[in-house]
Design a protein around this motif. Structure first.
Motif, PDB file in Angstrom:
ATOM      1  N   LYS A 801     -63.174  14.313 157.184  1.00 31.80           N
ATOM      2  CA  LYS A 801     -61.864  14.889 156.523  1.00 31.80           C
ATOM      3  C   LYS A 801     -61.929  16.399 156.730  1.00 31.80           C
ATOM      4  O   LYS A 801     -60.776  16.911 156.512  1.00 31.80           O
ATOM      5  N   THR A 817     -60.092  20.942 153.474  1.00 35.09           N
ATOM      6  CA  THR A 817     -60.049  19.716 154.308  1.00 35.09           C
ATOM      7  C   THR A 817     -58.758  19.729 154.722  1.00 35.09           C
ATOM      8  O   THR A 817     -57.744  20.429 154.607  1.00 35.09           O
ATOM      9  N   LYS A 819     -56.587  17.131 154.450  1.00 36.30           N
ATOM     10  CA  LYS A 819     -55.409  16.749 153.323  1.00 36.30           C
ATOM     11  C   LYS A 819     -55.054  17.904 152.596  1.00 36.30           C
ATOM     12  O   LYS A 819     -53.883  17.897 152.225  1.00 36.30           O
TER      13      LYS A 819
END
Length: 821
Positions: A801, A817, A819
């Motif tokens: 991640k 991360t 995301k």
């Protein structure tokens, strides 16, 4: 002038007189040349020296008396007319005396009273090779007087051996004369002592052999009076009625000394047992055989113990020659030597000058009273710095010198008395108290300058000796005491309290006040241990004054000599001004608190100890100072922040030159506690309170504003990384600076960060997203281009991640991360 037969020195008399009219003379004349007898008599006949005295110095009292008697007889007079003499406590002179024979110490007294020596034409230094302490000093004073006050004063230095003394450098303008000697052939026998046999019985057998094999008398040289008495005991049972045994040493009475020198009736043979007192100047009648032990006892001052000891040692080659020469004065002689022949060449050429192995405190006081420092006088050999330091300490302790090395009024009074400054201080102080105190002080001084009248005894107590002398007032010691009393303008009292001996002796020997340690052992104020026989009644006393010390040679405590009991009240009344106070701290580990005592001391001995239960603010500061300096800087409970600051400051000093590096060492911080720490400890009593101090600011406040700014800028506590985070820099003890940071926060930084104006590269410790160490590097660019690939591969599988770019040197740093990016 009448002479029995021509003497070798006669050949240089005319040249000597001519030289003395213009300048100083150095006369070298071997034994038997007649220098000690013919030269002074001849000078008396010279018109140039009429109307003034001729002074002739001799290092030994027995030689003074013997030469004066011989010269007076040559003139058909008694001693005290044209020829007279003076030694301490004894004088035979008159208004008609023109030739005065005296010991060197008396010349020093005469010079202090009359620096010009106005009544003197010539000063003769006889037997100068012996390098007596006072002969060196008296010659130096005479040279000063001659240079500044009396250009017409003439100095004549005479000896049998002068070649190696360096007198030409001290008297560069003096004329050097050499006379032949008159001595007969000497037959030498080397009789080394067998290793399995004590030397004294071996010497006794040689003396008896010499007496049996030779018609003439025997002169035996031994190191000291005790050895002479032992040898006499060994010999006496074996001597027949025709042999007259005489002893000859310094402590012996005048009559016994003169009897050893004078001729014997016909049919008698002389045996003289002597110390090195018989080496020079004396011609002992009826002697043609010498038995030489090869040993001598010399007075050597121990700087550590502060006391002069008699020690036995091998004689020099010069002394061996002088001793052997006694056998060849009146005819062919024989010399037995108690050492191997091959050892003769290994003996020292000359004996060490006395000034290099003596207590020079008396000479220092004399020199300063004269008007100059001792080391500045024209001396053949200068005392060592250690000797001068010891003498200075003692004279200041006695009040003879002030803090600027000036002689005090009291010091001038001490110098006038003519004894050792210690004893002079005792007698002078006692003279200001009472007749009884003066009497006791003079008796104590006389005792310490004489042989113990009660030796051996069950006790070393001075009081026993004083009481004995009061019952034996005709003893020579009492005569010496009377001389001291008269010099101080007093007299000896008929009664006194001998128990005050210790208190008076403390005025002379404050450093020898001793405190009991048990089992007959005491500790002196000067820091050395002494021991007494446990059965001595003195051991019942807590405090003693140990006036005399004796070496044991076993490396342990030294033995006490004559001593006196002393009470604490007497110590405080007499030398209380010498007391010092010391703060002693102990750290109670279990309670984590300080425990302090105030110690009152006299030198190294503890007089009184008081527990400080409620110390004041100032006392607390002093207590902490003592404790912290004792335990060291590392013992202080410095916080992590203060430790980091201290390391940053030291790096700034090392790499940037500011602040001064020497101001921030452990030693410097301990030395400057009063500036940065102690003012904050006035209410601190425990370690917990110590931990609560703001150590970071205490240290930071030692810096000026410029140094604070420099340290904050160039050696910061934190570093701003590409992610925008302020990460802590860890300054380690070895000087390394480390940055621990997650790898993603360093993306975009192509090179290794540096501090201290680029002089210190930071060691970067790269961490995983879970803050686990991945890599340490001092070369960030090399890491990105090299081993990062392996780390990237592993991290992608473990932390999918998170962002693991292919080119981290140019990637965007992040704390998130993928995301969240």
């Amino acid at each position: 002038m009448n002479t029995d037969s021509p003497l070798p020195v006669m050949s240089v008399l005319s040249e000597l007189v001519t030289a003395l009219k213009q300048q100083n003379v150095i006369l070298s004349a071997p034994p038997g040349a007649g220098k000690s007898t013919l030269v002074p008599l001849h000078l008396l006949t010279q018109a140039e020296f009429s109307g003034k005295k001729i002074l002739m110095l001799q290092p030994r009292r027995v030689a003074v008396r013997a030469i004066a008697s011989y010269l007076a007889a040559k003139l058909g007079e008694t001693v005290g007319q044209t020829v007279g003499y003076r030694i301490r406590g004894e004088s035979k002179t008159s208004s008609n005396t023109r030739l005065e024979i005296l010991t060197e110490g008396l010349l020093t007294r005469k010079l202090q009273q009359d620096p010009e020596l106005a009544d003197t034409a010539v000063v003769i230094f006889d037997e100068f090779h012996e390098r007596n302490l006072h002969s060196d000093f008296a010659l130096a004073l005479c040279l000063e007087s001659q240079g500044a006050l009396r250009e017409d004063l003439r100095l004549l230095v005479m000896s049998a051996t002068l070649d190696e003394l360096g007198l030409e450098q001290l008297l560069p303008d003096a004329i050097r004369l050499q006379s032949a000697g008159r001595s007969f052939a000497i037959e030498y026998h080397y009789k080394a002592v067998p290793t399995s046999q004590p030397w004294l019985p071996w010497m006794a057998s040689l003396v008896l052999q010499a007496l049996q094999e030779h018609r003439q008398g025997v002169l035996a040289f031994l190191p000291g009076a005790a050895d002479i008495r032992k040898l006499a005991q060994l010999l006496t049972p074996h001597l027949d009625a025709s042999i007259r045994l005489h002893c000859l040493y310094g402590e012996l009475g005048k009559q016994a000394q003169m009897a050893a020198v004078e001729p014997l009736p016909a049919g008698c043979k002389k045996l003289v047992l002597a110390t090195n007192i018989a080496e020079t100047s004396l011609t002992i009648e009826d002697i043609a055989v010498v038995v030489d032990s090869g040993l001598e006892k010399i007075a050597r001052f121990d700087l550590n113990q502060g006391v002069t000891h008699l020690v036995s040692q091998r004689i020099s080659q010069a002394s061996a020659t002088q001793r052997a020469g006694r056998a060849g004065r009146v005819g062919p002689g024989v010399c037995y030597r108690l050492w191997p022949q091959e050892q003769q060449a290994r003996l020292a050429a000359q004996s060490q000058p006395q000034i290099l192995q003596s207590d020079v405190s008396a000479l220092m006081l004399e020199a300063l009273t004269w008007g100059t420092e001792l080391a500045a006088l024209p001396l053949l050999d200068k005392p060592s710095d250690a000797q001068l330091a010891q003498a200075t300490t003692l004279l200041k302790q006695l009040g003879a010198l002030d803090s600027d090395m000036r002689v005090t009024r009291h010091g001038r009074e001490l110098a006038k008395l003519g004894s050792h400054p210690r004893l002079a201080n005792m007698m002078l102080s006692a003279s200001q108290q009472s007749t009884q105190a003066l009497t006791l002080a003079c008796m104590l001084a006389a005792l310490l300058e004489s042989k113990d009248p009660l030796k051996p005894s069950y006790t070393l107590d001075m009081v026993e000796r004083i009481d004995w002398l009061l019952r034996h007032r005709q003893d020579p010691i009492m005569q010496l005491a009377g001389n001291w009393a008269r010099r101080l303008g007093g007299r000896l009292a008929s009664t006194l309290d001998s128990r005050a001996a210790g208190k008076l002796l403390a005025l002379a020997f404050p450093d020898r006040i001793a405190k009991k340690r048990g089992a007959g052992r005491y500790l002196l104020a000067r820091g050395i241990g002494v021991k007494l026989d446990e059965l001595d009644p003195l051991c019942s006393h807590e405090y003693l004054l140990v006036a005399d010390l004796m070496q044991t040679g076993d490396g342990g405590d030294i033995r006490a000599g004559l001593s006196a009991a002393l009470s604490l009240a007497e110590i405080e009344a007499t030398v209380g001004h010498l007391f010092t106070e010391e703060l002693r701290c102990d750290w109670h580990q279990q309670a984590e608190q300080i425990r302090a005592r105030k110690i009152r001391k006299l030198g190294s001995i503890e007089i009184r100890s008081e527990v400080m239960s409620h110390p004041s603010k100032a006392e607390l500061e002093q207590i902490w100072a003592v404790l912290i300096r004792d335990k060291g800087l590392a013992w202080l409970p410095l916080t992590d922040s203060s430790i980091q600051l201290l390391r940053r400051i030291r790096l700034a000093a090392r790499y940037l030159g500011q602040p001064a590096e020497q101001d921030w060492t452990d030693a410097a911080l301990l030395d400057s506690l009063a500036d940065w720490l102690l003012p904050y400890l006035g209410e601190v009593r425990s370690f917990r309170q110590l931990q609560g101090l703001d150590w970071h600011n205490l240290l930071r406040n030692r810096l000026d504003w410029n140094s604070q700014s420099l340290v904050d800028k160039e050696l910061p506590s934190h570093l701003l990384v590409p992610s925008g985070s302020r990460c802590t820099l860890d300054y380690q003890e070895d000087g390394q600076v480390c940055l621990s940071v997650r790898m993603q926060e360093m993306y975009g930084m192509a090179t290794t960060p540096a501090i201290a104006n680029g002089r210190i590269a930071v060691l970067v410790e790269l961490l995983s997203p879970a803050r686990r160490p991945l890599q340490k590097t001092g070369d960030l660019a090399g890491f990105w281009q090299g081993s990062y690939k392996d780390v990237q591969k592993e991290m992608k599988g473990r932390y999918p991640k998170h962002f693991w770019p292919d080119n981290p040197a140019t990637a965007q740093a992040t704390t998130r991360t993928k995301k969240a990016m």
